[in-house]
Design an enzyme around this catalytic site. Structure first.
Site, PDB file in Angstrom:
ATOM      1  CG  PHE A 185      11.212  -1.722 -14.205  1.00 13.92           C
ATOM      2  CD1 PHE A 185       9.989  -1.676 -13.560  1.00 13.92           C
ATOM      3  CD2 PHE A 185      11.998  -0.577 -14.210  1.00 13.92           C
ATOM      4  CE1 PHE A 185       9.553  -0.513 -12.926  1.00 13.92           C
ATOM      5  CE2 PHE A 185      11.579   0.586 -13.580  1.00 13.92           C
ATOM      6  CZ  PHE A 185      10.349   0.619 -12.939  1.00 13.92           C
ATOM      7  CB  CYS A 186       7.100  -4.198 -17.705  1.00 10.81           C
ATOM      8  SG  CYS A 186       7.583  -5.838 -18.289  1.00 10.81           S
ATOM      9  CB  THR A 187       3.753  -6.207 -14.496  1.00 11.66           C
ATOM     10  OG1 THR A 187       3.208  -4.893 -14.384  1.00 11.66           O
ATOM     11  CG2 THR A 187       3.139  -7.102 -13.423  1.00 11.66           C
TER      12      THR A 187
END
Length: 231
Positions: A185-187
């Protein structure tokens, strides 16, 4: 277009979008998008590369929506989606369209996210997995500063300062991850999508990307299993 300040805090529409897709004729596309953006008095930046498009734009609501409707109607970008927010001013000075080697810099030219990435995992499904305490490895692909602001309770991270450092760190751990269920995941989704393409090339087959990143997760399920903020 001179900078304007509006009394209405909803006067300016800001959009963010990206798409991994194989693009050709980049110079022609650059000229078309820049000219149309200037016609509609839109400001911001668009990055174009052989691997896709990544943009952040702002302007008056009708003009921005018109630009995005035309962009998403192009055959290169079917079903393109954007994230919207509103403000009382335009945060950019001009309309810029740049040609780059990558739309998000990883420094791995042999990675092709347009062709093969991890499966998309919806926010509600990730929450369900975390509620059930499923056996999975949840990997935060962001940098140290972002992670210090907040992350998922059970996430692991690699203490990187830039995204270009991520491949070397994943390489060190690829053997231990090959038999695991891995969720990255990331932003907003762009880094974790590219990271899953890298993981698959390394032989990590059961890898997922959090659809829409942390921001989409917050929108759909709140901050369950998450501590802190999202930078």
């Amino acid at each position: 277009m001179e900078s304007k300040a509006y009394l209405n805090p909803q006067a300016i529409l800001n959009i963010a979008f990206y798409r991994f897709v194989e693009l050709k004729n980049l110079n022609d596309l650059k000229a078309e998008l820049k000219d149309r953006g200037n016609e509609l008095e839109i400001r911001g930046s668009i990055l174009l590369s052989p691997e896709g498009i990544n943009g952040f734009l702002a302007g008056e609501v009708e003009q921005v929506r018109q630009f995005f409707a035309e962009l998403s109607a192009r055959p290169e970008f079917p079903n393109l989606e954007c994230k919207e927010s509103f403000s009382s001013h335009v945060p950019f000075k001009r309309m810029i369209v740049k040609l780059k080697k990558e739309i998000i810099t990883m420094g791995m030219p042999d990675i092709h996210p347009a062709l093969d990435t991890g499966s998309r995992l919806e926010a509600k499904e990730l929450k369900k997995w975390l509620d059930e305490q499923r056996d999975l490895v949840l990997i935060d692909t962001r940098n140290t500063y972002e992670i210090e602001q907040g992350t998922f309770n059970t996430a692991v991270h690699y203490d990187i300062e830039t995204f270009k450092e991520f491949p070397a760190e994943l390489e060190k751990r690829k053997e231990e991850l090959k038999d695991k269920t891995v969720v990255m995941f990331c932003t907003g989704g762009i880094r974790c999508e590219k990271s899953t393409a890298l993981a698959k090339q390394m032989g990590i087959e059961k890898v997922f990307q959090l659809e829409g990143g942390i921001l989409k997760y917050f929108e759909e399920v709140g901050n369950a299993h998450y501590k802190g903020d999202c930078f």
